[in-house]
Design an enzyme around this catalytic site. Structure first.
Site, PDB file in Angstrom:
ATOM      1  N   GLN A  62       1.881  -5.808  -2.879  1.00 14.05           N
ATOM      2  CA  GLN A  62       2.829  -6.043  -1.244  1.00 14.05           C
ATOM      3  C   GLN A  62       4.659  -4.916  -0.702  1.00 14.05           C
ATOM      4  O   GLN A  62       4.188  -3.862  -2.587  1.00 14.05           O
ATOM      5  CB  GLN A  62       2.679  -7.314  -0.881  1.00 14.05           C
ATOM      6  N   ASP A  78       0.773  -1.531  -0.062  1.00 15.25           N
ATOM      7  CA  ASP A  78      -0.120   0.096  -0.029  1.00 15.25           C
ATOM      8  C   ASP A  78       1.251   1.468   0.045  1.00 15.25           C
ATOM      9  O   ASP A  78       0.848   2.329   0.342  1.00 15.25           O
ATOM     10  CB  ASP A  78      -1.041  -0.251   0.877  1.00 15.25           C
ATOM     11  N   GLY A 123      -3.841  -5.269  -4.693  1.00 12.94           N
ATOM     12  CA  GLY A 123      -5.255  -4.249  -5.762  1.00 12.94           C
ATOM     13  C   GLY A 123      -4.741  -2.779  -6.337  1.00 12.94           C
ATOM     14  O   GLY A 123      -3.727  -2.193  -5.578  1.00 12.94           O
ATOM     15  N   HIS A 124      -5.025  -2.566  -7.136  1.00 13.00           N
ATOM     16  CA  HIS A 124      -5.177  -0.647  -7.728  1.00 13.00           C
ATOM     17  C   HIS A 124      -6.333  -0.448  -8.042  1.00 13.00           C
ATOM     18  O   HIS A 124      -7.565  -0.931  -8.440  1.00 13.00           O
ATOM     19  CB  HIS A 124      -3.946  -1.217  -8.819  1.00 13.00           C
ATOM     20  N   GLY A 184       1.625   2.836  -2.413  1.00 12.42           N
ATOM     21  CA  GLY A 184       1.077   3.532  -4.097  1.00 12.42           C
ATOM     22  C   GLY A 184       2.432   2.982  -4.850  1.00 12.42           C
ATOM     23  O   GLY A 184       2.635   3.955  -5.764  1.00 12.42           O
ATOM     24  N   LYS A 185       2.844   1.903  -5.093  1.00 12.08           N
ATOM     25  CA  LYS A 185       3.259   1.753  -6.444  1.00 12.08           C
ATOM     26  C   LYS A 185       2.557   1.915  -7.369  1.00 12.08           C
ATOM     27  O   LYS A 185       2.806   1.772  -8.539  1.00 12.08           O
ATOM     28  CB  LYS A 185       3.355  -0.612  -5.881  1.00 12.08           C
ATOM     29  N   GLY A 186       0.933   1.320  -7.599  1.00 16.23           N
ATOM     30  CA  GLY A 186      -0.410   1.786  -8.231  1.00 16.23           C
ATOM     31  C   GLY A 186       0.173   3.297  -9.421  1.00 16.23           C
ATOM     32  O   GLY A 186       0.564   3.256 -10.415  1.00 16.23           O
TER      33      GLY A 186
HETATM   34  P1  IMP Z   1      -2.004 -12.882   2.247  1.00 19.52           P
HETATM   35  O1  IMP Z   1      -1.558 -12.600   0.994  1.00 19.52           O
HETATM   36  O2  IMP Z   1      -3.620 -12.903   1.941  1.00 19.52           O
HETATM   37  O3  IMP Z   1      -1.383 -14.789   2.195  1.00 19.52           O
HETATM   38  O4  IMP Z   1      -1.692 -12.260   3.218  1.00 19.52           O
HETATM   39  C1  IMP Z   1      -0.699 -11.938   4.436  1.00 19.52           C
HETATM   40  C2  IMP Z   1      -0.309 -10.655   4.734  1.00 19.52           C
HETATM   41  O5  IMP Z   1      -0.724  -9.455   3.662  1.00 19.52           O
HETATM   42  C3  IMP Z   1      -1.479 -10.079   5.533  1.00 19.52           C
HETATM   43  O6  IMP Z   1      -1.376  -9.252   6.889  1.00 19.52           O
HETATM   44  C4  IMP Z   1      -2.245  -9.344   4.535  1.00 19.52           C
HETATM   45  O7  IMP Z   1      -2.821  -8.281   4.910  1.00 19.52           O
HETATM   46  C5  IMP Z   1      -0.942  -8.624   3.604  1.00 19.52           C
HETATM   47  N1  IMP Z   1      -1.136  -7.825   2.428  1.00 19.52           N
HETATM   48  C6  IMP Z   1      -0.950  -9.221   1.393  1.00 19.52           C
HETATM   49  N2  IMP Z   1      -1.858  -8.226   0.380  1.00 19.52           N
HETATM   50  C7  IMP Z   1      -1.291  -7.072   0.488  1.00 19.52           C
HETATM   51  C8  IMP Z   1      -1.266  -6.126  -0.114  1.00 19.52           C
HETATM   52  O8  IMP Z   1      -1.193  -5.348  -1.341  1.00 19.52           O
HETATM   53  N3  IMP Z   1      -1.652  -4.759   1.217  1.00 19.52           N
HETATM   54  C9  IMP Z   1      -0.914  -4.346   1.917  1.00 19.52           C
HETATM   55  N4  IMP Z   1      -0.932  -6.185   2.992  1.00 19.52           N
HETATM   56  C10 IMP Z   1      -1.373  -7.344   1.557  1.00 19.52           C
END
Ligand code: IMP
Length: 445
Positions: free
Chosen positions: A223, A13, A40-41, A15-17
């Site tokens: 991520q 999160d 998600g973007h 702001g990579k998008g």
């Molecule tokens: P998972 O990737 O769904 O297995 O989640 C593992 C951890 O990564 C959790 O704490 C999620 O909230 C976090 N997480 C996964 N994808 C994102 C993202 O795109 N942004 C922020 N946190 C993420």
């Protein structure tokens, strides 16, 4: 032409998008190399709000080939829905390419994640519940099903029978759930495969050809470094490798092609889900950042945990990724704060250290040592050059650069693509196609 990696330096999160969208107009190929629809973007294209989880942001540019590479886990239903949404908004998706080696997220992955997170109780990770962890676990256990398996129905059925038998034993006998029947799955997935057929490709070959033909390739991380399976705050991490090394493995390109590794750092820090967060602000301060930065999940509205910039973590991210530059995002969110704390070191069990702690226990014990920076009152969202920034905001950018040990080459002062101050020749997209989108990135919920 050498490749550029763009990745998050925090817990996602960042702001990579926006950063990828900003750079994509001068790229020929944009590649997602890991993760799945946990990312998600939110993109505003042609006046329509679009949510992207899997499709690389490069899709908004007709000249860009958008690649979902081998290291991504793909939920084909989600992918097709995204493609439909994009097409309905007038975005041409014909340039999308999907690796035959990418692993699939299957219905039993979603079910397994639901029951295991519930089983963990207060120790739950707070995952996005998109089946990411179970799909990567099956990949590592060599019982995963890949995109290519769908094009040989006999093989697909055989593999599915084996894996489903085991999953159903676990679901029924350990967790007391109903068994998942094979039939619906085969039909659904064979149907998805037919629809995806025009987009499948040997993506490592495609990337190699692009690189040797001098094309610009952007490898887009999802991520962030602190959610990396190896280098993040394990076990509160995702199940893939967002770091620069993961880009090579996930996309299938050699290290010699990578010239730039751009880290995206938000001017403050957020985290979703459980796990250590040394610079987490108290609730009153977090509320201010959350409201100003709109720090809520894009789908469920889940509030993100908010805190102050952590340069101990930033230096660590610079180290494990070999960052060559930083894109500092959302600086405008800090406007109107009187003082801005920035963590410059940690106190761990009585000792002050500027290094990221070696053990997870120490990370949990870490107390930030803050330096207070002067805030600024002015609205900076219209700034187009560093010189337009108030003195205090400039000092903040300089401090990030100095404390992070990496040059800041771009600063975001608002969500729009044009709201970017670029240094070292990274001018706004004047020569590219007309601005048609704004993008923010976030956890896909
Ligand atoms: P998972 O990737 O769904 O297995 O989640 C593992 C951890 O990564 C959790 O704490 C999620 O909230 C976090 N997480 C996964 N994808 C994102 C993202 O795109 N942004 C922020 N946190 C993420």
């Amino acid at each position: 032409m050498p490749a550029t990696v763009v990745l998050g330096t925090q817990w996602g999160d960042e702001g990579k998008g926006k950063a990828v969208d900003y750079l994509a107009d001068r790229m020929d190929v944009v590649v997602r190399y890991q993760g799945g629809n946990n990312a998600g973007h939110t993109i505003i294209a042609e006046g329509r709000l679009l949510k992207l989880h899997l499709v690389p942001s490069g899709i908004l540019y007709p000249h860009v080939t958008s690649v979902i590479a081998d290291g991504v886990v793909v939920d084909p239903e989600v992918l097709l829905a995204e493609m439909d949404d994009l097409a309905a908004a007038g975005v041409d998706v014909s340039g999308l390419r999907l690796s035959l080696n990418a692993h699939l997220i299957m219905p039993y992955h979603l079910e397994m994640e639901k029951v295991t997170e519930r089983f963990l109780g207060k120790n739950a990770l707070g995952t996005t519940k998109r089946g990411i962890g179970p799909a990567y676990a099956d990949r590592a256990s060599r019982v995963g099903i890949r995109v290519q398996d769908l094009y040989d129905e006999k093989i697909f059925r055989e593999k599915l029978e084996v894996v489903l038998k085991e999953k159903n034993q676990i679901l029924t006998k350990v967790y007391g759930r109903l068994a998942i029947p094979i039939e619906g799955i085969v039909e659904d997935y064979v149907g998805y495969a037919e629809r995806l057929r025009p987009y499948i490709a040997d993506t490592t070959k495609l990337l190699h050809e692009a690189l040797t033909a001098d094309e610009h390739v952007l490898l887009e991380g999802a991520q962030g470094a602190m959610l990396d399976l190896d280098h993040g705050t394990y076990p509160f991490v995702t199940s893939s490798s967002p770091v620069a090394g993961g880009a090579l493995a996930g996309a299938g390109v050699g290290p010699g092609w990578i010239e730039r590794v751009m880290g995206i750092a938000k001017a403050y820090v957020t985290r979703v889900g459980a796990g250590p967060f040394p610079t987490e602000a108290d609730e009153a301060e977090a509320e201010v950042l959350r409201a100003a930065g709109d720090e809520f999940g894009t789908t469920t509205g889940r509030p993100r945990r908010c805190g102050w910039l952590d340069t101990v973590g930033l230096r660590y991210a610079a180290r494990v990724n070999g960052l060559t530059e930083l894109f500092l995002t959302k600086l405008d969110v800090l406007s109107r704060l009187e003082r801005i704390p920035v963590a410059v070191a940690y106190r761990v069990d009585g000792e002050v250290t500027e290094d990221w702690p070696m053990t997870q226990t120490q990370v949990h014990h870490a107390e930030p040592v803050y330096e207070l920076f002067e805030g600024w009152r002015e609205d900076i969202s219209g700034a187009t050059r560093l010189e337009d920034l108030p003195r205090a905001a400039r000092a903040y950018v300089d401090a990030v650069e100095k404390l992070g040990g990496v040059p800041v080459t771009a600063v975001g002062v608002g969500p729009g693509r044009e709201q970017t101050i670029a240094q070292q020749g990274w001018s706004t997209a004047a020569s590219g196609p007309p601005a048609r989108a704004t993008a923010t990135s976030g956890e896909g919920r």
